[in-house]
Write an enzyme that holds these catalytic residues in place. Structure first.
Site, PDB file in Angstrom:
ATOM      1  CG  HIS A 134     -41.544  24.710 -10.221  1.00 54.40           C
ATOM      2  ND1 HIS A 134     -41.183  25.674 -10.159  1.00 54.40           N
ATOM      3  CD2 HIS A 134     -42.657  25.217  -9.292  1.00 54.40           C
ATOM      4  CE1 HIS A 134     -40.954  26.578  -8.839  1.00 54.40           C
ATOM      5  NE2 HIS A 134     -42.135  26.156  -8.211  1.00 54.40           N
ATOM      6  NE  ARG A 135     -45.400  29.850 -10.359  1.00 51.12           N
ATOM      7  CZ  ARG A 135     -45.689  29.902  -9.422  1.00 51.12           C
ATOM      8  NH1 ARG A 135     -46.956  29.605  -9.465  1.00 51.12           N
ATOM      9  NH2 ARG A 135     -45.326  30.026  -7.888  1.00 51.12           N
TER      10      ARG A 135
ATOM     11  N   GLY B  74     -49.075  40.224 -11.544  1.00 54.56           N
ATOM     12  CA  GLY B  74     -48.244  39.783 -12.192  1.00 54.56           C
ATOM     13  C   GLY B  74     -48.697  38.357 -12.250  1.00 54.56           C
ATOM     14  CE  LYS B  75     -48.596  33.381  -8.979  1.00 55.04           C
ATOM     15  NZ  LYS B  75     -48.947  32.129  -7.726  1.00 55.04           N
TER      16      LYS B  75
ATOM     17  CG  ASP C 193     -50.105  24.779  -2.388  1.00 58.58           C
ATOM     18  OD1 ASP C 193     -49.612  25.614  -2.150  1.00 58.58           O
ATOM     19  OD2 ASP C 193     -49.923  23.525  -1.817  1.00 58.58           O
TER      20      ASP C 193
END
Length: 324
Positions: free
Chosen positions: A305-306, A135-136, A193
């Site tokens: 944030h991502r 998915g990412k 991270d």
């Protein structure tokens, strides 16, 4: 009929375009740069047999970004299925199975590097995402595809060893993974991270977010541990926190590119919402009173944030790549 105005703008690049009666480029910078842009613009539009395209360059740092913008305009206005691919420092514009245009930087490129591979699968620049999450990977493939870059993930390299995240900061962990895998594969690698930082806990759980309640802890166990740690913090203003993401792109012989972003909010007193994962049910977004788990996927991707870190990355990546 209203004429469409196209625009791309970030901190490094700003372009405007429309369609009229003839091809035209304007740029209010130095004459040498203007002449370069005119030569490039005329070469591209003539080769693609485009007429009536009018482009204004306000700021420019990346030839890739400019070509991508032009092709997006042509696709939307004319329905052209044009694609830009990066290969060994050049930009290749194709349509279907035909190569139509090659843009070479002023300093040129190595012939051996450009023609060195007879393997079609090796053609074009590749970015390896340090994840096995499809998915990412799909999301990054969509973003970097616009830059002409092929995206792979660790599922394409099953023999690679796992890289232990032993760093004490998000950047250390992201660097460790990206730079280690880049050295092992010789590829350009993107790693991230992320975690939750609670101010009153001195930044914990931080890099230990996934294992706050123990090495094999579930999301529910980590959430319960966090609520326990904050049980005596009764003032809502002292329950401030932020999700943090650091992204690192590493490549052989290059200084790594690092971007990061925070998503500020507060820790609630009970889980709410059915979406998301991790600490999302406890994380109250800003002053909205809604948890991250109560947001739709689209809302979260826009604010998180991502999402913010990825936006920053897409703004600075072309310039970073051009410097190398």
């Amino acid at each position: 009929m209203t004429k469409s105005i196209f625009e791309y703008k970030d901190d490094q690049d700003w372009y405007l375009a429309s369609f009229g009666s003839y091809n035209h480029l304007t740029y209010f910078g130095d004459d040498e740069a203007y002449e370069q842009y005119v030569d490039f613009f005329q070469g591209l539009t003539n080769t693609l047999d485009v007429s009536g395209f009018q482009l204004h360059v306000v700021k420019h740092s990346s030839d890739l970004r400019l070509v991508s913008f032009i092709l997006d305009c042509l696709k939307e206005e004319l329905g052209r299925d044009l694609v830009v691919t990066q290969h060994q420092g050049t930009l290749l514009v194709s349509e279907g199975d035909k190569l139509l245009y090659v843009h070479v930087p002023r300093e040129g490129v190595s012939l051996d590097g450009f023609f060195g591979s007879d393997n079609k699968s090796d053609f074009g620049d590749v970015l390896l995402i340090a994840t096995r999450n499809e998915g990412k990977t799909k999301e990054f493939r969509k973003l970097f595809g616009k830059l002409g870059i092929k995206v792979e993930n660790l599922n394409d390299y099953p023999d690679l060893p796992e890289v232990a995240e032993t760093g004490m900061t998000f950047e250390e962990n992201a660097r460790l993974k990206a730079e280690t895998i880049s050295k092992l594969t010789g590829k350009m690698v993107l790693s991230d991270d992320s975690g939750l930082q609670v101010d009153v806990l001195g930044g914990l759980p931080g890099v230990w977010s996934a294992r706050f309640a123990g090495p094999e802890a579930t999301d529910a166990e980590n959430n319960a541990k966090l609520l326990h740690e904050l049980a005596m913090v009764l003032d809502d203003s002292k329950r401030s926190a932020q999700f943090h993401t650091t992204l690192v792109v590493a490549a052989p012989g290059r200084d790594s590119l690092v971007v990061d972003a925070d998503w500020k909010g507060y820790i609630g007193r009970e889980p709410k919402g059915d979406n998301g994962f991790g600490y999302d049910p406890l994380f109250l977004v800003g002053n909205t009173g809604r948890t991250a788990a109560e947001l739709s996927t689209e809302e979260k991707n826009e604010q998180s944030h991502r999402g913010q870190a990825v936006k920053k990355l897409m703004e600075v990546f072309p310039a970073w790549q051009n410097k190398q």
